[in-house]
Design a protein around this motif. Structure first.
Motif, mmCIF file in Angstrom:
data_model
loop_
_atom_site.group_PDB
_atom_site.id
_atom_site.type_symbol
_atom_site.label_atom_id
_atom_site.label_comp_id
_atom_site.label_asym_id
_atom_site.label_seq_id
_atom_site.Cartn_x
_atom_site.Cartn_y
_atom_site.Cartn_z
ATOM 1 N N PRO A 93 0.933 -5.775 1.369
ATOM 2 C CA PRO A 93 0.984 -6.608 0.244
ATOM 3 C C PRO A 93 2.295 -6.526 -0.546
ATOM 4 O O PRO A 93 2.725 -7.563 -1.151
ATOM 5 C CB PRO A 93 -0.294 -5.999 -0.826
ATOM 6 C CG PRO A 93 -1.061 -5.512 0.221
ATOM 7 C CD PRO A 93 -0.503 -5.071 1.278
ATOM 8 N N HIS A 94 2.972 -5.562 -0.768
ATOM 9 C CA HIS A 94 4.165 -5.227 -1.638
ATOM 10 C C HIS A 94 5.272 -6.091 -0.942
ATOM 11 O O HIS A 94 5.986 -6.689 -1.395
ATOM 12 C CB HIS A 94 4.487 -3.957 -1.919
ATOM 13 C CG HIS A 94 5.690 -3.742 -2.927
ATOM 14 N ND1 HIS A 94 6.794 -3.448 -2.616
ATOM 15 C CD2 HIS A 94 5.592 -4.353 -4.213
ATOM 16 C CE1 HIS A 94 7.531 -3.555 -3.554
ATOM 17 N NE2 HIS A 94 6.890 -4.007 -4.653
ATOM 18 N N ARG A 96 4.913 -8.436 1.212
ATOM 19 C CA ARG A 96 4.367 -9.901 1.247
ATOM 20 C C ARG A 96 5.103 -10.562 -0.143
ATOM 21 O O ARG A 96 5.689 -11.513 0.029
ATOM 22 C CB ARG A 96 3.066 -10.315 1.289
ATOM 23 C CG ARG A 96 2.542 -10.257 2.609
ATOM 24 C CD ARG A 96 1.056 -10.117 2.499
ATOM 25 N NE ARG A 96 0.340 -11.347 2.636
ATOM 26 C CZ ARG A 96 0.059 -11.740 3.725
ATOM 27 N NH1 ARG A 96 -0.041 -11.124 5.010
ATOM 28 N NH2 ARG A 96 -0.773 -13.066 3.878
ATOM 29 N N ALA A 97 4.760 -9.831 -1.196
ATOM 30 C CA ALA A 97 5.231 -10.214 -2.481
ATOM 31 C C ALA A 97 6.823 -10.122 -2.772
ATOM 32 O O ALA A 97 7.352 -11.202 -3.299
ATOM 33 C CB ALA A 97 4.668 -9.339 -3.568
ATOM 34 N N LYS B 66 5.733 0.758 -7.734
ATOM 35 C CA LYS B 66 6.282 -0.630 -7.248
ATOM 36 C C LYS B 66 6.008 -1.532 -8.337
ATOM 37 O O LYS B 66 5.342 -1.554 -9.205
ATOM 38 C CB LYS B 66 5.487 -1.110 -6.157
ATOM 39 C CG LYS B 66 5.333 -0.233 -4.993
ATOM 40 C CD LYS B 66 4.529 -0.866 -3.837
ATOM 41 C CE LYS B 66 4.755 -0.068 -2.533
ATOM 42 N NZ LYS B 66 3.908 1.065 -2.454
ATOM 43 N N SER B 67 7.144 -2.322 -8.568
ATOM 44 C CA SER B 67 7.068 -3.673 -9.305
ATOM 45 C C SER B 67 6.901 -5.040 -8.834
ATOM 46 O O SER B 67 7.591 -5.227 -7.753
ATOM 47 C CB SER B 67 8.367 -3.816 -10.069
ATOM 48 O OG SER B 67 8.698 -2.433 -10.779
ATOM 49 N N ILE B 68 6.145 -5.930 -9.070
ATOM 50 C CA ILE B 68 5.809 -7.116 -8.788
ATOM 51 C C ILE B 68 6.068 -8.059 -9.745
ATOM 52 O O ILE B 68 5.471 -7.957 -10.813
ATOM 53 C CB ILE B 68 4.453 -7.254 -8.090
ATOM 54 C CG1 ILE B 68 4.215 -6.107 -6.995
ATOM 55 C CG2 ILE B 68 4.148 -8.589 -7.351
ATOM 56 C CD1 ILE B 68 3.546 -5.007 -7.488
ATOM 57 N N CYS B 69 6.873 -9.179 -9.432
ATOM 58 C CA CYS B 69 7.413 -10.067 -10.464
ATOM 59 C C CYS B 69 6.802 -11.564 -9.963
ATOM 60 O O CYS B 69 6.665 -11.777 -8.987
ATOM 61 C CB CYS B 69 9.019 -10.067 -10.800
ATOM 62 S SG CYS B 69 9.723 -8.686 -10.722
ATOM 63 N N ILE B 73 2.995 -14.822 -7.652
ATOM 64 C CA ILE B 73 2.923 -13.685 -6.795
ATOM 65 C C ILE B 73 2.088 -12.545 -7.017
ATOM 66 O O ILE B 73 1.596 -11.795 -6.164
ATOM 67 C CB ILE B 73 4.690 -13.460 -6.392
ATOM 68 C CG1 ILE B 73 5.022 -14.632 -5.962
ATOM 69 C CG2 ILE B 73 4.809 -12.285 -5.620
ATOM 70 C CD1 ILE B 73 6.801 -14.735 -6.098
ATOM 71 N N ILE B 74 2.274 -12.448 -8.350
ATOM 72 C CA ILE B 74 1.372 -11.271 -8.758
ATOM 73 C C ILE B 74 0.050 -11.332 -8.633
ATOM 74 O O ILE B 74 -0.810 -10.700 -8.160
ATOM 75 C CB ILE B 74 1.705 -10.870 -10.318
ATOM 76 C CG1 ILE B 74 3.106 -10.625 -10.617
ATOM 77 C CG2 ILE B 74 0.668 -10.017 -10.937
ATOM 78 C CD1 ILE B 74 3.423 -10.430 -12.036
ATOM 79 N N GLN B 76 -1.294 -13.380 -6.242
ATOM 80 C CA GLN B 76 -1.699 -13.148 -4.709
ATOM 81 C C GLN B 76 -1.486 -11.840 -4.359
ATOM 82 O O GLN B 76 -2.527 -11.323 -3.722
ATOM 83 C CB GLN B 76 -0.808 -14.144 -3.927
ATOM 84 C CG GLN B 76 -0.824 -15.584 -4.342
ATOM 85 C CD GLN B 76 0.281 -16.266 -3.182
ATOM 86 O OE1 GLN B 76 -0.143 -16.387 -2.127
ATOM 87 N NE2 GLN B 76 1.338 -16.829 -4.032
ATOM 88 N N TYR B 77 -0.668 -10.987 -5.058
ATOM 89 C CA TYR B 77 -0.676 -9.552 -4.650
ATOM 90 C C TYR B 77 -1.831 -8.849 -5.009
ATOM 91 O O TYR B 77 -2.336 -8.163 -4.203
ATOM 92 C CB TYR B 77 0.632 -8.930 -5.441
ATOM 93 C CG TYR B 77 0.880 -7.306 -5.236
ATOM 94 C CD1 TYR B 77 1.103 -6.708 -4.182
ATOM 95 C CD2 TYR B 77 0.166 -6.530 -6.479
ATOM 96 C CE1 TYR B 77 1.359 -5.221 -4.104
ATOM 97 C CE2 TYR B 77 0.366 -5.081 -6.157
ATOM 98 C CZ TYR B 77 0.889 -4.558 -5.118
ATOM 99 O OH TYR B 77 0.890 -3.199 -4.936
ATOM 100 N N GLU B 80 -4.744 -9.485 -2.472
ATOM 101 C CA GLU B 80 -4.334 -8.647 -1.314
ATOM 102 C C GLU B 80 -4.802 -7.297 -1.598
ATOM 103 O O GLU B 80 -5.103 -6.686 -0.386
ATOM 104 C CB GLU B 80 -3.118 -9.133 -0.770
ATOM 105 C CG GLU B 80 -3.019 -10.512 -0.184
ATOM 106 C CD GLU B 80 -1.453 -10.980 -0.044
ATOM 107 O OE1 GLU B 80 -0.623 -10.266 -0.284
ATOM 108 O OE2 GLU B 80 -1.359 -12.125 0.217
ATOM 109 N N VAL B 81 -4.256 -6.612 -2.474
ATOM 110 C CA VAL B 81 -4.484 -5.114 -2.705
ATOM 111 C C VAL B 81 -5.771 -4.897 -2.861
ATOM 112 O O VAL B 81 -6.422 -4.021 -2.322
ATOM 113 C CB VAL B 81 -3.474 -4.602 -3.846
ATOM 114 C CG1 VAL B 81 -4.023 -3.281 -4.001
ATOM 115 C CG2 VAL B 81 -2.167 -4.799 -3.324
#
Lengths: 234, 234
Positions: A93-94, A96-97, B66-69, B73-74, B76-77, B80-81
């Motif tokens: 997932p990360h 993919r992100a 982990k950082s998700i921006c 997208i967040i 969807q992340y 998925e997680v």
């Protein structure tokens, strides 16, 4: 009806990087499709207006009686419908992100700057666009190291989502280099991307849909002549 | 380390519709998280600059190291997680593509027009923005019929991706209605969306993160005062 019996069509133009994304994704999955070329200068086809009534833009993927619009959404759709290997998106997932993060950056910031280099009014605007393109390439050089982990593509051993999202612009990058006399990808600043670009363009899923630089440069001159109001070459 | 032991944080502001998307998605999945409020007027935090060096924007989801921006997208992340039910995206690839199609339309076309209503220079620009917002609402009313198939949400029985993508703007829609004296959602033109909006705002995953219209309107006045160069209210 078996999946393979459902007709697949792509509405597009040969010169559009966004259309190329859909075609590369279909090639990766070995899906046969019919390529219906739009002649946008002569007006949009009825099929295009009906299939994408909101944006009226190419590409459109027509899969049986369904229409799918927007290039990155089409790529994800193709990956989900033909879900066998190779997968276009990473399984983690990360990762993919991360792939998804760079795609809108390319579309909304980087590619508009690339386009601006050729059409900028004034030297200051041109220099600013070049700086933005070069800054983006350095960010992508760094991202390549993190995503590829020493393998040939952003997606690892195979072309993946970010390879498609970025690679589709390589034709226009080369045209910009040719017409401006600059090297945007270079062995000194972006050595990984320089090698990746050659690998990407010669990949079996890409080489037949990536336009030749000469042909694309002629097309670019025609567009610029049209923008200036001059008659285009026949 | 078990998934539940990994710390989850959201960097954001209470007023941002984009931040709300991340928080709603976490609420749907019943994931505990810490909400770290940025004070953007006073400068961006070191953590924000480090976590989102390319865009330097909220929201950022921090999941362990982990950082998700980028809000969509967040979402969807998160889906998925924490992949257990309820799923935020439909399982059918074409329905997923449809949900994904509307989200950038909202971000790039519809919401900018909504914002323009309040700050347009001149009556023509204001009228054009209102027309675009109303046209978008009619398109979304039609999309609601197709996506929901008679159920309460775009996502069916549960709030899904398109509910989150669109619903996060309802606070600002209501502020715009309040400040302009217009009804943008109405029983005559958008009856399904009008009912959907109430259902969405009172949902357990949403109600605690959807700002009150009064508070958001005060905030909007402060922003507009700042834009005009006046001192903001204390």
């Amino acid at each position: 009806m078996a999946k393979s019996d459902v007709k697949v069509k792509v509405l597009g133009t040969w010169s559009s990087p966004f259309v190329m994304r859909a075609r590369i994704a279909l090639n990766i999955k070995s899906v046969n499709y019919e390529f219906l070329q739009e002649r946008l200068w002569e007006g949009k086809s009825e099929l295009l207006l009906k299939s994408n009534p909101v944006h009226r833009k190419v590409p459109v993927l027509i899969h049986g009686d369904k229409s799918i619009c927007e290039s990155l959404i089409i790529v994800q759709y193709i990956n989900e419908v033909w879900s066998f290997a190779p997968s276009i998106l990473p399984s983690d997932p990360h990762e993919r992100a991360t792939s998804r993060f760079w795609a809108p950056y390319l579309d909304e910031k980087w590619f508009p700057s690339l386009r601006t280099i050729g059409v900028a009014q004034g030297e200051d605007a041109r220099k600013a666009a070049i700086a933005q393109v070069e800054e983006g390439l350095l960010l992508l050089e760094e991202a390549f190291g993190k995503c590829s982990k020493g393998k040939p593509f952003f997606g690892g051993d195979q072309i993946g989502y970010l390879d498609i999202a970025f690679g589709c612009f390589l034709g226009w990058l080369r045209v910009t280099e040719k017409m401006s006399g600059m090297k945007l990808l270079s062995i000194s600043k972006t050595p990984s991307l320089l090698k990746w670009a050659d690998r990407f363009c010669s990949d079996i899923a890409v080489k037949d849909v990536m336009p030749e630089t000469e042909k694309l440069a002629e097309f670019a001159k025609m567009i610029m002549a049209k923008m200036r109001g001059a008659a285009p070459p026949k």
